[in-house]
Each structure stands twice: as structure tokens, then as C-alpha cells.
Design a protein around this motif. Structure first.
Motif, PDB file in Angstrom:
ATOM      1  N   PRO A   1       0.833  -1.206   0.000  1.00  0.00           N
ATOM      2  CA  PRO A   1       0.000   0.000   0.000  1.00  0.00           C
ATOM      3  C   PRO A   1       0.866   1.253   0.000  1.00  0.00           C
ATOM      4  O   PRO A   1       2.058   1.188   0.290  1.00  0.00           O
ATOM      5  CB  PRO A   1      -0.797  -0.128   1.298  1.00  0.00           C
ATOM      6  N   ALA A   2       0.252   2.373  -0.314  1.00  0.00           N
ATOM      7  CA  ALA A   2       1.002   3.626  -0.377  1.00  0.00           C
ATOM      8  C   ALA A   2       0.090   4.779   0.007  1.00  0.00           C
ATOM      9  O   ALA A   2      -1.125   4.722  -0.200  1.00  0.00           O
ATOM     10  CB  ALA A   2       1.547   3.841  -1.786  1.00  0.00           C
ATOM     11  N   ASP A   3       0.696   5.819   0.570  1.00  0.00           N
ATOM     12  CA  ASP A   3      -0.034   7.057   0.843  1.00  0.00           C
ATOM     13  C   ASP A   3       0.088   7.949  -0.377  1.00  0.00           C
ATOM     14  O   ASP A   3       1.179   8.437  -0.689  1.00  0.00           O
ATOM     15  CB  ASP A   3       0.530   7.747   2.087  1.00  0.00           C
TER      16      ASP A   3
ATOM     17  N   LEU B   1      -9.036   2.288  -2.171  1.00  0.00           N
ATOM     18  CA  LEU B   1      -8.623   2.649  -0.821  1.00  0.00           C
ATOM     19  C   LEU B   1      -8.083   1.429  -0.095  1.00  0.00           C
ATOM     20  O   LEU B   1      -8.610   0.315  -0.233  1.00  0.00           O
ATOM     21  CB  LEU B   1      -9.795   3.232  -0.036  1.00  0.00           C
ATOM     22  N   ALA B   2      -7.039   1.648   0.693  1.00  0.00           N
ATOM     23  CA  ALA B   2      -6.452   0.568   1.491  1.00  0.00           C
ATOM     24  C   ALA B   2      -7.048   0.519   2.890  1.00  0.00           C
ATOM     25  O   ALA B   2      -6.691  -0.360   3.686  1.00  0.00           O
ATOM     26  CB  ALA B   2      -4.938   0.734   1.566  1.00  0.00           C
ATOM     27  N   ILE B   3      -7.925   1.466   3.206  1.00  0.00           N
ATOM     28  CA  ILE B   3      -8.600   1.519   4.499  1.00  0.00           C
ATOM     29  C   ILE B   3     -10.075   1.790   4.238  1.00  0.00           C
ATOM     30  O   ILE B   3     -10.450   2.217   3.140  1.00  0.00           O
ATOM     31  CB  ILE B   3      -8.013   2.635   5.404  1.00  0.00           C
ATOM     32  N   PRO B   4     -10.943   1.546   5.225  1.00  0.00           N
ATOM     33  CA  PRO B   4     -12.359   1.904   5.041  1.00  0.00           C
ATOM     34  C   PRO B   4     -12.501   3.402   4.787  1.00  0.00           C
ATOM     35  O   PRO B   4     -11.779   4.220   5.363  1.00  0.00           O
ATOM     36  CB  PRO B   4     -12.997   1.496   6.380  1.00  0.00           C
ATOM     37  N   ALA B   5     -13.454   3.760   3.945  1.00  0.00           N
ATOM     38  CA  ALA B   5     -13.636   5.167   3.564  1.00  0.00           C
ATOM     39  C   ALA B   5     -13.861   6.053   4.780  1.00  0.00           C
ATOM     40  O   ALA B   5     -13.425   7.211   4.811  1.00  0.00           O
ATOM     41  CB  ALA B   5     -14.804   5.299   2.593  1.00  0.00           C
ATOM     42  N   GLY B   6     -14.508   5.540   5.809  1.00  0.00           N
ATOM     43  CA  GLY B   6     -14.785   6.317   6.998  1.00  0.00           C
ATOM     44  C   GLY B   6     -13.567   6.643   7.838  1.00  0.00           C
ATOM     45  O   GLY B   6     -13.642   7.462   8.757  1.00  0.00           O
ATOM     46  N   GLU B   7     -12.434   5.987   7.536  1.00  0.00           N
ATOM     47  CA  GLU B   7     -11.217   6.230   8.302  1.00  0.00           C
ATOM     48  C   GLU B   7     -10.287   7.252   7.650  1.00  0.00           C
ATOM     49  O   GLU B   7      -9.237   7.585   8.220  1.00  0.00           O
ATOM     50  CB  GLU B   7     -10.464   4.909   8.509  1.00  0.00           C
ATOM     51  N   VAL B   8     -10.623   7.741   6.461  1.00  0.00           N
ATOM     52  CA  VAL B   8      -9.812   8.775   5.811  1.00  0.00           C
ATOM     53  C   VAL B   8      -9.889  10.050   6.642  1.00  0.00           C
ATOM     54  O   VAL B   8     -10.970  10.492   7.035  1.00  0.00           O
ATOM     55  CB  VAL B   8     -10.297   9.038   4.373  1.00  0.00           C
ATOM     56  N   ARG B   9      -8.739  10.652   6.929  1.00  0.00           N
ATOM     57  CA  ARG B   9      -8.685  11.870   7.749  1.00  0.00           C
ATOM     58  C   ARG B   9      -8.684  13.113   6.850  1.00  0.00           C
ATOM     59  O   ARG B   9      -7.793  13.274   6.019  1.00  0.00           O
ATOM     60  CB  ARG B   9      -7.446  11.871   8.642  1.00  0.00           C
ATOM     61  N   TYR B  10      -9.662  13.973   7.049  1.00  0.00           N
ATOM     62  CA  TYR B  10      -9.801  15.181   6.247  1.00  0.00           C
ATOM     63  C   TYR B  10      -9.283  16.393   7.012  1.00  0.00           C
ATOM     64  O   TYR B  10      -9.274  16.424   8.236  1.00  0.00           O
ATOM     65  CB  TYR B  10     -11.266  15.380   5.837  1.00  0.00           C
ATOM     66  N   GLN B  11      -8.844  17.415   6.276  1.00  0.00           N
ATOM     67  CA  GLN B  11      -8.199  18.583   6.860  1.00  0.00           C
ATOM     68  C   GLN B  11      -9.213  19.645   7.295  1.00  0.00           C
ATOM     69  O   GLN B  11      -9.225  20.768   6.787  1.00  0.00           O
ATOM     70  CB  GLN B  11      -7.203  19.172   5.851  1.00  0.00           C
ATOM     71  N   HIS B  12     -10.033  19.301   8.259  1.00  0.00           N
ATOM     72  CA  HIS B  12     -11.039  20.253   8.736  1.00  0.00           C
ATOM     73  C   HIS B  12     -10.397  21.460   9.412  1.00  0.00           C
ATOM     74  O   HIS B  12     -10.983  22.540   9.457  1.00  0.00           O
ATOM     75  CB  HIS B  12     -11.989  19.551   9.709  1.00  0.00           C
ATOM     76  N   GLU B  13      -9.184  21.277   9.948  1.00  0.00           N
ATOM     77  CA  GLU B  13      -8.529  22.336  10.719  1.00  0.00           C
ATOM     78  C   GLU B  13      -7.676  23.257   9.858  1.00  0.00           C
ATOM     79  O   GLU B  13      -7.066  24.203  10.377  1.00  0.00           O
ATOM     80  CB  GLU B  13      -7.650  21.710  11.813  1.00  0.00           C
ATOM     81  N   MET B  14      -7.640  23.047   8.555  1.00  0.00           N
ATOM     82  CA  MET B  14      -6.784  23.814   7.666  1.00  0.00           C
ATOM     83  C   MET B  14      -7.594  24.856   6.898  1.00  0.00           C
ATOM     84  O   MET B  14      -8.792  24.684   6.653  1.00  0.00           O
ATOM     85  CB  MET B  14      -6.074  22.895   6.675  1.00  0.00           C
TER      86      MET B  14
ATOM     87  N   GLU C   1      -3.839  12.039   4.666  1.00  0.00           N
ATOM     88  CA  GLU C   1      -3.236  10.917   3.948  1.00  0.00           C
ATOM     89  C   GLU C   1      -4.342  10.261   3.117  1.00  0.00           C
ATOM     90  O   GLU C   1      -5.523  10.402   3.437  1.00  0.00           O
ATOM     91  CB  GLU C   1      -2.650   9.855   4.902  1.00  0.00           C
ATOM     92  N   LEU C   2      -3.954   9.557   2.079  1.00  0.00           N
ATOM     93  CA  LEU C   2      -4.905   8.769   1.316  1.00  0.00           C
ATOM     94  C   LEU C   2      -4.268   7.408   1.036  1.00  0.00           C
ATOM     95  O   LEU C   2      -3.644   7.205  -0.004  1.00  0.00           O
ATOM     96  CB  LEU C   2      -5.298   9.467   0.002  1.00  0.00           C
ATOM     97  N   PRO C   3      -4.405   6.457   1.974  1.00  0.00           N
ATOM     98  CA  PRO C   3      -3.818   5.128   1.783  1.00  0.00           C
ATOM     99  C   PRO C   3      -4.519   4.387   0.655  1.00  0.00           C
ATOM    100  O   PRO C   3      -5.741   4.193   0.691  1.00  0.00           O
ATOM    101  CB  PRO C   3      -4.045   4.441   3.131  1.00  0.00           C
TER     102      PRO C   3
END
Length: 391
Positions: free
Chosen positions: A125-127, A366-379, A386-388
Motif C-alpha cells: 500500500p502507499a499514501d 482505498l487501502a482503508i475503510p472510507a470512513g477512516e480517511v482523515r480530512y483537513q477540517h482544521e486547515m 493521507e490517502l492510503p
């Protein structure tokens, strides 16, 4: 405004409700001040195209994005108005014409192909963000400006800090000053060892003739460095996440060799995602009526371009990702005299990436469940941390 849980690609529900019920209304800013929120497409263009709304964040009434902006000593031409803004913008316009950007397309294609080669060689897998989106966007802007690519990690970290709304004023200003010092040293180096790059041309055509100072050139370099790699990298990562969430759209883009469809897909993703999630900000310097509402001199305005880009009065089925949508006149690059200077280059980069990446890695997922993708809400700029992926 928080995005609705489970809908990371849509603007907050509150923006939609405001646009549909009271499209120009006052809202609270982070510091308790009240400013006008503009949500309809037509009204957004009216404000952004009217010189009676200033970009100068030092004027009373301007709706700042946070305490770090208030304390900032960085004077960028995007926060200038009138002749002063136009004078500095004209210096750079020839570097970012559509023709010049198209001339860079073969080199951008080479950079993208090389990055995909490395991604495939290292295996899944890759980011996608750290191993593809950031290297591609950083290398393009490094070559344009004449910044050593070996320093890309340094400016990536500092620019990310400058866009992080959760950091303290001191942390943001420290990152800004470190990046400014780096660019001042680069200006000095270009004086004795110029290259075929934008910074060298500014030094020898503008600084040596007394038209610009070294600090002005360093500040221009800082703006272009941040805007030129952070936004494009976020569009690559977030755009891919959106396409993976719409497999039929991904398949359509992957299987086409039509440049027109690829170009339109890039425009549609820019419209649909609108990564400048804090809007465009202005302050009125005269009384102006917008959409039937009088905005008085000294009152701040927040242009919610994400709401404007989803306005059903201008776009057909705006909440649907449609690669055939007539999206060219979206607001993702802004509008008017402060419209994004580097939009032609950004379009070339996104077209090359979207037209190449999925074709060369057709089984990407996706290498992870879609619900685990971290979005940049604080930016200030929206994207994915990341997008594994795997294939």
C-alpha cells in the motif's frame, strides 16, 4: 462550520440553508465580530469583482481568519488593492499565461510519469499524498521558482503550519519567518548564481534595476511556493478520494483519451470540492448594495465560494459530481482582479494527473475503510491528511 458527518465532499449544511433562505446575512467570526456572509453565485462574483471591496486585512472591519493573520508582518500583493496590487501582479502575469503553462505540459507529464513509476516500483500500500501528490506539486513549483527540490520537505512543513488554524499565533509566525529567511537566502544566491527560473528573473530584471527589493521578491516567492504546491497537492488527494467514492465517474475518467473530457473533469472537481473552505474575505471601503442588501463602508464580507459553486441557479444538479457539467466559470480560483494568478498552471497539472494516474493504476482503491480517511477540517485549505491506497 462543521461538515455533515459522512459527507466530506459537501459544504456544511448551514451554508446551503443560508443560501436558500437568506443568502446574505450576518454571521459571527472566530473573534466574535459580525460580518456579511455571501452565498449565491451571482452575489459572490459581484463582491469579488467590485473594487469597493478591499483585500487589505489591515483595514478596520476586515474579517480575519485568525489571530495569526492579525499579527502577521507578511505583506503579500494578494492583500493589496488598486495600482499597487496591479503593479506587482503584472510583474508575474507573463510567467503564468496560458501559453507559458501549456509549454510546461511535457515537463509536468514527465514529472507525473516518474512519480507513478516510483509509486509502482515501491508497491502497495502507499499514501498517495506523501508519495505522489506532494512530490509532484512540489517539484513543479520548485522548477518554476528555482528552489532546490531537496528543500521541499522544509517548505512543505512550514507552509502546512501557516495554513493550520489550530496552531498558535507564535507557531504560525515562526513558520512564516523561517520560510521567509529561507527565501531571502535564495534571493541572495540567485544574485551570484542565476538560473532559468522565475526567482532569478525577478532578481536580475527587477531588483538590480531598483524596481523591487529583495524582501519583496522573497515575499512573492513565499506566496507562490505556498499557493503553488499546497492547493494543487490537496486537489490531487481530495479529487482522488472523491473519485474513489464515485467509481462510475472514476471509470469514465480512467477509460477516456479525450482531452476535452479530462479538462472538464478537472474543472468539475474544482467546482465540486472548492478547497478554499474559509471563503474569500473582503471589507467594504464604500457603501455598496449587493443582492438587495446594503453593505456599508467598514463592514466585512465573507464570500462563501463553496456555496456559490453549489448554487442551483447557476449549475445543473450542483450537488452531483458530473464530469460533463459546464463548470468552467466556477469560483474555485476566485473572480475579479484577485483571481488566482497561477490557475493556468494548476489546470495543466490537474489535467495531467487526472488523465494519467488512474489509467496507469487502473485497479487503484482505498487501502482503508472510507470512513477512516482523515480530512483537513482544521486547515484553511481543505484536503486529506493521507490517502492510503492499494492496487
Amino acid at each position: 462550520m462543521a461538515r455533515r458527518r459522512g459527507c466530506p465532499f459537501d459544504p456544511p449544511d448551514e451554508l446551503t440553508e443560508i443560501r436558500e433562505t437568506r443568502p446574505i446575512r450576518q454571521v459571527l467570526n472566530w473573534d466574535g465580530s459580525r460580518h456579511w456572509l455571501i452565498t449565491r453565485y451571482t452575489d459572490c462574483r459581484t463582491v469579488l469583482g467590485d473594487s469597493r471591496f478591499s483585500s487589505n486585512f489591515r483595514l478596520p472591519g476586515y474579517p480575519t481568519t485568525g489571530p495569526a493573520q492579525i499579527a502577521s508582518t507578511w505583506r503579500s500583493f494578494i492583500n493589496m488593492d488598486g495600482p499597487e496590487h496591479l503593479e506587482q501582479r503584472r510583474v508575474l502575469m507573463r510567467e503564468f499565461t496560458r501559453r507559458r503553462s501549456e509549454m510546461l505540459r511535457p515537463r509536468v507529464q514527465q514529472i507525473v510519469d516518474n512519480a507513478i513509476d516510483e509509486l509502482l516500483a515501491q508497491g502497495p500500500p502507499a499514501d498517495l499524498v506523501s508519495r505522489f501528490a506532494l512530490p509532484v506539486s512540489s517539484l513543479v513549483i520548485c522548477e518554476l521558482l528555482g528552489v532546490p527540490f531537496g528543500d521541499s520537505g522544509f517548505f512543505q512543513d512550514r507552509s502546512a503550519a501557516m495554513l493550520n488554524k489550530t496552531l498558535s499565533r507564535e507557531e504560525i509566525n515562526d513558520a512564516r519567518e523561517q520560510l521567509r529567511a529561507f527565501l531571502r537566502n535564495l534571493v541572495t544566491a540567485k544574485e551570484t548564481a542565476p538560473g532559468d527560473d522565475l526567482m532569478s528573473r525577478l532578481v536580475h530584471e527587477r531588483m538590480h534595476t531598483g524596481q523591487m527589493t529583495s524582501d519583496q521578491i522573497a515575499d512573492i516567492g513565499m506566496l507562490l511556493l505556498i499557493a503553488g504546491h499546497e492547493t494543487t497537492a490537496d486537489m490531487i488527494g481530495l479529487g482522488t478520494a472523491a473519485l474513489l467514492n464515485h467509481p462510475d465517474r472514476l471509470a469514465e475518467l480512467r477509460d477516456t483519451d479525450d482531452p476535452a473530457l479530462i479538462a472538464n473533469a478537472a474543472e468539475e472537481l474544482l467546482r465540486y470540492l472548492t478547497i478554499t473552505q474559509s471563503g474569500r474575505r473582503r471589507v467594504a471601503v464604500a457603501d455598496v448594495e449587493v443582492g438587495g442588501q446594503l453593505i456599508r463602508a467598514g463592514e466585512g464580507v465573507i464570500v462563501a465560494n463553496a456555496a456559490g459553486n453549489r448554487d442551483p441557479a447557476h449549475f445543473t444538479n450542483p450537488d452531483v459530481l458530473d464530469l460533463h457539467q459546464k463548470a468552467r466559470h466556477h469560483l474555485a480560483f476566485g473572480y475579479g482582479p484577485h483571481q488566482c494568478l497561477g490557475q493556468s498552471l494548476a489546470r495543466v497539472e490537474l489535467q495531467v494527473v487526472y488523465g494519467t494516474l488512474y489509467r496507469r493504476i487502473p485497479t487503484m482503491r482505498l487501502a482503508i475503510p472510507a470512513g477512516e480517511v482523515r480530512y483537513q477540517h482544521e486547515m484553511l485549505i481543505y484536503g486529506v491528511h493521507e490517502l492510503p491506497i492499494t492496487w
